[in-house]
Design a protein around this motif. Structure first.
Motif, PDB file in Angstrom:
ATOM      1  N   ALA A 262       0.844  -1.194   0.000  1.00 58.21           N
ATOM      2  CA  ALA A 262       0.000   0.000   0.000  1.00 58.21           C
ATOM      3  C   ALA A 262       0.878   1.242   0.000  1.00 58.21           C
ATOM      4  O   ALA A 262       1.930   1.287   0.652  1.00 58.21           O
ATOM      5  CB  ALA A 262      -0.917  -0.008   1.227  1.00 58.21           C
ATOM      6  N   GLY A 263       0.466   2.247  -0.735  1.00 59.88           N
ATOM      7  CA  GLY A 263       1.260   3.465  -0.821  1.00 59.88           C
ATOM      8  C   GLY A 263       1.419   4.174   0.503  1.00 59.88           C
ATOM      9  O   GLY A 263       2.397   4.898   0.719  1.00 59.88           O
ATOM     10  N   ASP A 264       0.469   3.974   1.403  1.00 58.03           N
ATOM     11  CA  ASP A 264       0.527   4.610   2.717  1.00 58.03           C
ATOM     12  C   ASP A 264       0.856   3.590   3.802  1.00 58.03           C
ATOM     13  O   ASP A 264       0.379   3.679   4.933  1.00 58.03           O
ATOM     14  CB  ASP A 264      -0.805   5.289   3.027  1.00 58.03           C
ATOM     15  CG  ASP A 264      -2.002   4.347   2.843  1.00 58.03           C
ATOM     16  OD1 ASP A 264      -1.789   3.218   2.359  1.00 58.03           O
ATOM     17  OD2 ASP A 264      -3.133   4.743   3.189  1.00 58.03           O
ATOM     18  N   ALA A 265       1.674   2.613   3.451  1.00 53.95           N
ATOM     19  CA  ALA A 265       1.982   1.507   4.367  1.00 53.95           C
ATOM     20  C   ALA A 265       2.681   1.989   5.632  1.00 53.95           C
ATOM     21  O   ALA A 265       3.478   2.930   5.611  1.00 53.95           O
ATOM     22  CB  ALA A 265       2.845   0.473   3.661  1.00 53.95           C
ATOM     23  N   LEU A 266       2.377   1.309   6.724  1.00 49.23           N
ATOM     24  CA  LEU A 266       3.034   1.560   8.001  1.00 49.23           C
ATOM     25  C   LEU A 266       4.364   0.809   8.040  1.00 49.23           C
ATOM     26  O   LEU A 266       4.614  -0.077   7.217  1.00 49.23           O
ATOM     27  CB  LEU A 266       2.126   1.090   9.141  1.00 49.23           C
ATOM     28  CG  LEU A 266       0.777   1.816   9.249  1.00 49.23           C
ATOM     29  CD1 LEU A 266      -0.119   1.115  10.263  1.00 49.23           C
ATOM     30  CD2 LEU A 266       0.983   3.271   9.631  1.00 49.23           C
ATOM     31  N   PRO A 267       5.245   1.108   8.984  1.00 49.00           N
ATOM     32  CA  PRO A 267       6.507   0.359   9.100  1.00 49.00           C
ATOM     33  C   PRO A 267       6.251  -1.131   9.285  1.00 49.00           C
ATOM     34  O   PRO A 267       5.197  -1.547   9.785  1.00 49.00           O
ATOM     35  CB  PRO A 267       7.166   0.980  10.339  1.00 49.00           C
ATOM     36  CG  PRO A 267       6.590   2.360  10.419  1.00 49.00           C
ATOM     37  CD  PRO A 267       5.171   2.227   9.932  1.00 49.00           C
ATOM     38  N   TRP A 268       7.242  -1.956   8.909  1.00 44.72           N
ATOM     39  CA  TRP A 268       7.101  -3.408   8.927  1.00 44.72           C
ATOM     40  C   TRP A 268       6.667  -3.926  10.291  1.00 44.72           C
ATOM     41  O   TRP A 268       5.732  -4.729  10.388  1.00 44.72           O
ATOM     42  CB  TRP A 268       8.415  -4.053   8.501  1.00 44.72           C
ATOM     43  CG  TRP A 268       8.424  -5.550   8.629  1.00 44.72           C
ATOM     44  CD1 TRP A 268       9.073  -6.295   9.569  1.00 44.72           C
ATOM     45  CD2 TRP A 268       7.747  -6.499   7.781  1.00 44.72           C
ATOM     46  NE1 TRP A 268       8.850  -7.636   9.370  1.00 44.72           N
ATOM     47  CE2 TRP A 268       8.034  -7.789   8.280  1.00 44.72           C
ATOM     48  CE3 TRP A 268       6.927  -6.373   6.665  1.00 44.72           C
ATOM     49  CZ2 TRP A 268       7.532  -8.944   7.701  1.00 44.72           C
ATOM     50  CZ3 TRP A 268       6.421  -7.528   6.074  1.00 44.72           C
ATOM     51  CH2 TRP A 268       6.725  -8.797   6.590  1.00 44.72           C
ATOM     52  N   GLU A 269       7.328  -3.504  11.356  1.00 44.81           N
ATOM     53  CA  GLU A 269       6.996  -4.032  12.682  1.00 44.81           C
ATOM     54  C   GLU A 269       5.575  -3.639  13.098  1.00 44.81           C
ATOM     55  O   GLU A 269       4.872  -4.428  13.730  1.00 44.81           O
ATOM     56  CB  GLU A 269       8.023  -3.553  13.711  1.00 44.81           C
ATOM     57  CG  GLU A 269       9.404  -4.173  13.504  1.00 44.81           C
ATOM     58  CD  GLU A 269      10.395  -3.729  14.567  1.00 44.81           C
ATOM     59  OE1 GLU A 269       9.964  -3.106  15.564  1.00 44.81           O
ATOM     60  OE2 GLU A 269      11.598  -3.998  14.389  1.00 44.81           O
TER      61      GLU A 269
END
Length: 336
Positions: A262-269
Motif C-alpha cells: 500500500a502506498g501509505d503503508a506503516l513500518p514493517w513491525e
C-alpha cells in the motif's frame, strides 16, 4: 471481472472438447496449444486427446470469448474473463505465447459444508471446532494454500459458521463464493464504466460504509491487505480471507508483505503487529495425490520483532513444523 459467453457456447470452437465442457467431474481444462490438452479430475491431471484442435480453432475460440467483452486478442494478448456459468477463463495469445493458450477453471455443482469436509477427511474435527470457537468469539481467520488447493471450498464452509442474523459483505475478484444469506452484500472487482477499473482495495474501503458485521475477502493479493487489517482491528470481528502461501507460518508474512504494498503503508513491525491483532487463526490447505485437505492450523499469538519471527501455537497435530513450534516456544513466549 467481465463476463463472456457460457461454456456451452465454446463447444463449436473447441473440437474434441465437447464432453469435457459438459463433464461435472472436470474441474479444469488446460489447453497448451494445438492438440495439447490436459484436464483435472478428482485433483489429478491427465492428458486428453484432441487431434482436431488446431491453431486456427484456438484463435477463433479466443476471439469468441473476447468479443462480448469488447476486446480483441490481437491487441490485448492477455485476457481474464468469467463465463456465464461462473467458470473462469484465462487466455494468452501470440506474441505473448507461441500458441494460443486457454485455461478454463470450472466450479462444481455442489457446495460442501464444514461437516461435509469433516466427513470426507478434508477437515479434522479439532480444527473445525477451533474455527467455530474463533468466529464465535468474533476473531478472524486467514485461509492459506496454493493454487487449486481448496481455499475457496474451505472459505465457503467457514462462512456457514457465521450467525444467520448478522450481515456479511463479501468482496471478490470473481464471484465464486456460494453464500446463501438474505443479508449478504457482494462486490466484484474489475467492473468499470471508464478506463479505471474498480480494485479490491477500493471495495474493501467502500465495504465499511455498508455496515458489515463480517467482511469476507475472497483472496488478498496486494495493498488491500492494509485496509483489511484496519477493518479487522476496528470492530469487524469474525471475518475471513484467503491468501496464497506455502505454509501457515509464511501466510502471515505474505499478508504483512501485501499490506506493505500500500502506498501509505506503516513500518514493517507495526504492520506485523496489525497482523497479530487482526488474525487469530491460520488454516493451511494443500493438495496432494488428488486430495485437498487442511494440513495445518496455527493460533497466532505474537510477533517477536527482535528475532523477526511469528510466535504461534499449533491447534492440531498437523505438520512437523507445527509440532516443532509447539516444543520450542515456552509458555512465557506465548501470549494468551
Amino acid at each position: 471481472m467481465k463476463r463472456a459467453s457460457g461454456g456451452g457456447h465454446l463447444t463449436p470452437f473447441l473440437p474434441g472438447l465437447e464432453k469435457l465442457l459438459r463433464d461435472p467431474e472436470v474441474s479444469e481444462i488446460m489447453i497448451n496449444g494445438p492438440a495439447n490438452v490436459w484436464v483435472e479430475r478428482a485433483g489429478k491431471l491427465e492428458p486428453h486427446p484432441a487431434p482436431d484442435l488446431t491453431s486456427a480453432w484456438l484463435h477463433r475460440a479466443a476471439i469468441h470469448i473476447a468479443r462480448p467483452l469488447g476486446l480483441d486478442p490481437a491487441a490485448r494478448p492477455i485476457l481474464d474473463a468469467r463465463l456465464e456459468d461462473g467458470s473462469r477463463v484465462a487466455i494468452c495469445t501470440p506474441p505473448a505465447s507461441p500458441e494460443v493458450a486457454i485455461t478454463i477453471r470450472r466450479f462444481g455443482g455442489r457446495a460442501f459444508s464444514a461437516d461435509d469436509l469433516v466427513r470426507l477427511g478434508s477437515l479434522p474435527e479439532d480444527i473445525l471446532e477451533a474455527a467455530r470457537s474463533t468466529l464465535a468469539a468474533r476473531r478472524n481467520i486467514l485461509v492459506s494454500g496454493g493454487t487449486g488447493s481448496g481455499k475457496t471450498t474451505l472459505l465457503n464452509a467457514l462462512i456457514e459458521l457465521l450467525p444467520e442474523d448478522e450481515r456479511i459483505v463479501a468482496i471478490e475478484d470473481t464471484l465464486e463464493l456460494r453464500i446463501d444469506r438474505a443479508n449478504c452484500l457482494r462486490f466484484e472487482a474489475g467492473a468499470t464504466l471508464s478506463d479505471t477499473p474498480v480494485e479490491i482495495r477500493d471495495l474493501v474501503r467502500h465495504a465499511l460504509r455498508h455496515r458489515p458485521d463480517h467482511i469476507v475477502v475472497g483472496e488478498v493479493r496486494g495493498g488491500e491487505a492494509a485496509d483489511l487489517l484496519q477493518a479487522l482491528n476496528t470492530g469487524h470481528g469474525g471475518s475471513l480471507t484467503t491468501i496464497h502461501a506455502n505454509n501457515a507460518r509464511s501466510a502471515l508474512s505474505r499478508l504483512a508483505s501485501c499490506a506493505m504494498q500500500a502506498g501509505d503503508a506503516l513500518p514493517w513491525e507495526v504492520t506485523c503487529r496489525g497482523v497479530v491483532d487482526g488474525i487469530s487463526l491460520v488454516l493451511h490447505v494443500t493438495r496432494r495425490e488428488g486430495r485437498r485437505f487442511v494440513e495445518d492450523a496455527l493460533e497466532v499469538c505474537d510477533y517477536d520483532a527482535a528475532a523477526g519471527r511469528w510466535i504461534t501455537k499449533p491447534v492440531w497435530g498437523g505438520t512437523e513444523a507445527a509440532r516443532e513450534e509447539e516444543q520450542t516456544h515456552t509458555p512465557k513466549e506465548v501470549k494468551a
